[in-house]
Scaffold this active site. Structure first.
Site, PDB file in Angstrom:
ATOM      1  N   ASP A 129      -6.912   0.284  -5.180  1.00 54.76           N
ATOM      2  CA  ASP A 129      -7.390  -0.375  -3.968  1.00 54.76           C
ATOM      3  C   ASP A 129      -8.745   0.196  -3.549  1.00 54.76           C
ATOM      4  OD1 ASP A 129      -7.287  -2.101  -1.805  1.00 54.76           O
ATOM      5  OD2 ASP A 129      -5.908  -0.866  -0.638  1.00 54.76           O
ATOM      6  N   ASN A 172       0.855  -1.189   0.000  1.00 49.01           N
ATOM      7  CA  ASN A 172       0.000   0.000   0.000  1.00 49.01           C
ATOM      8  C   ASN A 172       0.888   1.235   0.000  1.00 49.01           C
ATOM      9  OD1 ASN A 172      -2.687  -1.123   0.161  1.00 49.01           O
ATOM     10  ND2 ASN A 172      -2.116  -1.813   2.197  1.00 49.01           N
ATOM     11  N   GLU A 232      -0.314  -0.631  -4.448  1.00 45.99           N
ATOM     12  CA  GLU A 232      -1.749  -0.399  -4.268  1.00 45.99           C
ATOM     13  C   GLU A 232      -1.995   1.050  -3.898  1.00 45.99           C
ATOM     14  OE1 GLU A 232      -3.416  -3.109  -1.437  1.00 45.99           O
ATOM     15  OE2 GLU A 232      -2.793  -4.867  -2.577  1.00 45.99           O
ATOM     16  N   GLU A 281     -11.681  -8.288  -2.221  1.00 45.36           N
ATOM     17  CA  GLU A 281     -11.140  -8.112  -0.871  1.00 45.36           C
ATOM     18  C   GLU A 281     -12.143  -8.592   0.173  1.00 45.36           C
ATOM     19  OE1 GLU A 281      -8.370  -4.256  -0.806  1.00 45.36           O
ATOM     20  OE2 GLU A 281     -10.476  -3.770  -1.096  1.00 45.36           O
TER      21      GLU A 281
END
Length: 184
Positions: A80, A18, A50, A137
């Protein structure tokens, strides 16, 4: 450093990181990422960066420039929490991403909400139409796993596979997975 260690166990795996939009907007960010990969001898094609959709459009010009440069070097870019942000599809069209991570709110609600299921299905279809990988997710149950599989998502992430864990535990988990993959 940890990605390099994980890749010795499974050279085909991808390591997702991330990244803050504030970092992406820094002029030297691509050089930092590329130098770090070189230092640890991690192939750029093994890394997924992400970027959270809701923050993506704050500095669009610098973001696109840096993300495009990283993509050209082989790094995979992922949007994301797709579906929760405020960006338009026109703006998303400008970002050179190869993966669309569909927010867990749609995944976990899809079995009991027609609306959530429609959004989930449309998001997976959008990813397929754009030629990018769809990632669901928040998969926590067999029911969610089966639904995602029936809708055609390529990848899942969530507690049904494994809970978050420290790097040392993950190395052991990865070794166990390689030796005796679970029957999902």
């Amino acid at each position: 450093r940890e990605a390099a260690q994980f890749l010795t166990i499974n050279p085909q795996m991808k390591v997702a990181i991330n990244i803050s939009i504030d970092s992406i907007c820094l002029p030297g960010f691509p050089n930092f990422i590329l130098a770090t990969l070189e230092k640890y001898k991690v192939p750029s094609s093994s890394i997924i960066l992400e970027i959270t959709e809701s923050r993506l459009m704050t500095n669009i010009k610098q973001s696109i420039e840096n993300l495009t440069r990283l993509k050209l070097k082989g790094i995979i870019l992922s949007i994301d929490d797709f579906g929760t942000g405020h960006s338009s599809l026109m703006q998303l069209m400008q970002i050179p991403f190869k993966e669309l991570k569909i927010d867990k709110a749609f995944v976990q609600s899809a079995s009991h909400s027609r609306t959530a299921r429609a959004i989930l299905k449309a998001s997976i279809s959008l990813a397929h139409s754009l030629g990018v990988t769809s990632v669901a997710e928040g998969v926590e149950t067999r029911e969610e796993w089966d639904l995602i599989a029936s809708l055609g998502a390529e990848t899942v992430q969530g507690y049904y596979i494994a809970r978050p864990m420290p790097a040392d535990e993950f190395r052991n988990w990865l070794l166990d997975w390689r030796e005796d993959p679970p029957d999902l």
